[in-house]
Structures are given as structure tokens and as C-alpha cells.
Design a protein around this motif. Structure first.
Motif, PDB file in Angstrom:
ATOM      1  N   ASP A  42     -23.246  22.259 -19.652  1.00 38.96           N
ATOM      2  CA  ASP A  42     -24.682  22.508 -19.779  1.00 38.96           C
ATOM      3  C   ASP A  42     -25.057  23.452 -20.919  1.00 38.96           C
ATOM      4  N   ILE A  43     -24.085  23.981 -21.621  1.00 39.24           N
ATOM      5  CA  ILE A  43     -24.374  24.935 -22.694  1.00 39.24           C
ATOM      6  C   ILE A  43     -25.255  24.293 -23.765  1.00 39.24           C
ATOM      7  N   GLY A  44     -24.931  23.075 -24.147  1.00 35.84           N
ATOM      8  CA  GLY A  44     -25.711  22.379 -25.166  1.00 35.84           C
ATOM      9  C   GLY A  44     -27.148  22.138 -24.744  1.00 35.84           C
ATOM     10  N   LYS A  45     -27.360  21.869 -23.464  1.00 36.63           N
ATOM     11  CA  LYS A  45     -28.719  21.659 -22.965  1.00 36.63           C
ATOM     12  C   LYS A  45     -29.525  22.947 -23.022  1.00 36.63           C
ATOM     13  N   LEU A  46     -28.889  24.073 -22.734  1.00 35.12           N
ATOM     14  CA  LEU A  46     -29.594  25.356 -22.770  1.00 35.12           C
ATOM     15  C   LEU A  46     -29.913  25.797 -24.196  1.00 35.12           C
ATOM     16  N   ILE A  47     -29.041  25.461 -25.131  1.00 29.91           N
ATOM     17  CA  ILE A  47     -29.288  25.829 -26.521  1.00 29.91           C
ATOM     18  C   ILE A  47     -30.279  24.855 -27.150  1.00 29.91           C
ATOM     19  N   GLY A  48     -30.125  23.579 -26.863  1.00 28.06           N
ATOM     20  CA  GLY A  48     -31.051  22.571 -27.369  1.00 28.06           C
ATOM     21  C   GLY A  48     -30.745  22.148 -28.798  1.00 28.06           C
ATOM     22  N   LYS A  49     -31.393  21.074 -29.206  1.00 29.73           N
ATOM     23  CA  LYS A  49     -31.208  20.553 -30.552  1.00 29.73           C
ATOM     24  C   LYS A  49     -31.768  21.562 -31.555  1.00 29.73           C
ATOM     25  N   GLY A  69     -42.450  46.783 -23.111  1.00 34.54           N
ATOM     26  CA  GLY A  69     -41.898  47.571 -24.205  1.00 34.54           C
ATOM     27  C   GLY A  69     -40.395  47.502 -24.363  1.00 34.54           C
ATOM     28  N   ILE A  70     -39.743  46.552 -23.729  1.00 38.10           N
ATOM     29  CA  ILE A  70     -38.289  46.416 -23.812  1.00 38.10           C
ATOM     30  C   ILE A  70     -37.944  45.187 -24.646  1.00 38.10           C
ATOM     31  N   SER A  71     -37.067  45.350 -25.620  1.00 38.38           N
ATOM     32  CA  SER A  71     -36.574  44.226 -26.412  1.00 38.38           C
ATOM     33  C   SER A  71     -35.420  43.573 -25.660  1.00 38.38           C
ATOM     34  N   TYR A  72     -35.345  42.233 -25.732  1.00 40.57           N
ATOM     35  CA  TYR A  72     -34.308  41.511 -25.007  1.00 40.57           C
ATOM     36  C   TYR A  72     -33.440  40.708 -25.966  1.00 40.57           C
ATOM     37  N   LYS A  73     -32.144  40.784 -25.732  1.00 43.47           N
ATOM     38  CA  LYS A  73     -31.178  39.922 -26.420  1.00 43.47           C
ATOM     39  C   LYS A  73     -30.719  38.922 -25.371  1.00 43.47           C
ATOM     40  N   ILE A  74     -30.724  37.633 -25.717  1.00 39.71           N
ATOM     41  CA  ILE A  74     -30.347  36.607 -24.749  1.00 39.71           C
ATOM     42  C   ILE A  74     -29.110  35.873 -25.246  1.00 39.71           C
ATOM     43  N   GLN A  75     -28.116  35.759 -24.358  1.00 39.15           N
ATOM     44  CA  GLN A  75     -26.887  35.045 -24.659  1.00 39.15           C
ATOM     45  C   GLN A  75     -26.661  33.966 -23.617  1.00 39.15           C
ATOM     46  N   VAL A  76     -26.013  32.873 -24.035  1.00 41.14           N
ATOM     47  CA  VAL A  76     -25.630  31.807 -23.124  1.00 41.14           C
ATOM     48  C   VAL A  76     -24.110  31.721 -23.162  1.00 41.14           C
ATOM     49  N   LEU A  77     -23.476  31.884 -21.994  1.00 36.66           N
ATOM     50  CA  LEU A  77     -22.021  31.851 -21.894  1.00 36.66           C
ATOM     51  C   LEU A  77     -21.581  30.813 -20.868  1.00 36.66           C
ATOM     52  N   ALA A  78     -20.411  30.225 -21.100  1.00 31.48           N
ATOM     53  CA  ALA A  78     -19.853  29.257 -20.165  1.00 31.48           C
ATOM     54  C   ALA A  78     -19.122  29.989 -19.040  1.00 31.48           C
ATOM     55  N   ASN A  79     -19.264  29.458 -17.828  1.00 29.65           N
ATOM     56  CA  ASN A  79     -18.510  30.000 -16.689  1.00 29.65           C
ATOM     57  C   ASN A  79     -17.040  29.762 -16.914  1.00 29.65           C
TER      58      ASN A  79
END
Length: 80
Positions: A42-49, A69-79
Motif C-alpha cells: 500500500d505504500i505506492g497508494k499512499l504516496i500516489g502518482k 502553530g506546530i509544523s509537521y513532517k510526514i513519513q510513510v513506512l512499510a510494516n
């Protein structure tokens, strides 16, 4: 709030929603890291084209920055 939204949104996109977990680690008062753990299929689906899906999630997180007021960094990792 933001972690619940991202988790629910990610579960709508993927093929294996039961394997989605979202964690939030506060780095300091103005920065936090959100990690989306998903099945490797599902990693590819979460990242998208061209990264369109993850960019949409990041845009939504930037909207929350205006509120809290909080900056967010978002990562997608495989289980593992």
C-alpha cells in the motif's frame, strides 16, 4: 486530532486498512513528526502518482499548523 484524521483518511485509500497505524512524535514545541505505517503493498497508494496523495496529506497538515502553530513532517513506512 491530526493523527486521527490521517489514520482514517489512509484507511480509505489502502487495500489493507487493518494494517494502518499512525504515530506522532513531538520533537519540540513547534515541530512534530507523523509516521504512517502501512503494508508494503500500500505504500505506492499512499504516496500516489508523482507524490500527489502524500502532498495532499501534507497540505492538510499545513492547515493544522495555522491553527495550533506546530509544523509537521510526514513519513510513510512499510510494516516489518
Amino acid at each position: 486530532m491530526i493523527t486521527n484524521f490521517i489514520e482514517n483518511y489512509a484507511k480509505l485509500i489502502v487495500s489493507f486498512p487493518e494494517e494502518i497505524t499512525v504515530t506522532k512524535e513531538v520533537i519540540d514545541d513547534t515541530f512534530a513528526e507523523i509516521v504512517i505505517h502501512a503494508n508494503s503493498a500500500d505504500i505506492g497508494k499512499l504516496i500516489g502518482k508523482n507524490g500527489n496523495m502524500i502532498n495532499a496529506i501534507k497540505t492538510m497538515a499545513n492547515g493544522c499548523k495555522a491553527k495550533d502553530g506546530i509544523s509537521y513532517k510526514i513519513q510513510v513506512l512499510a510494516n516489518e
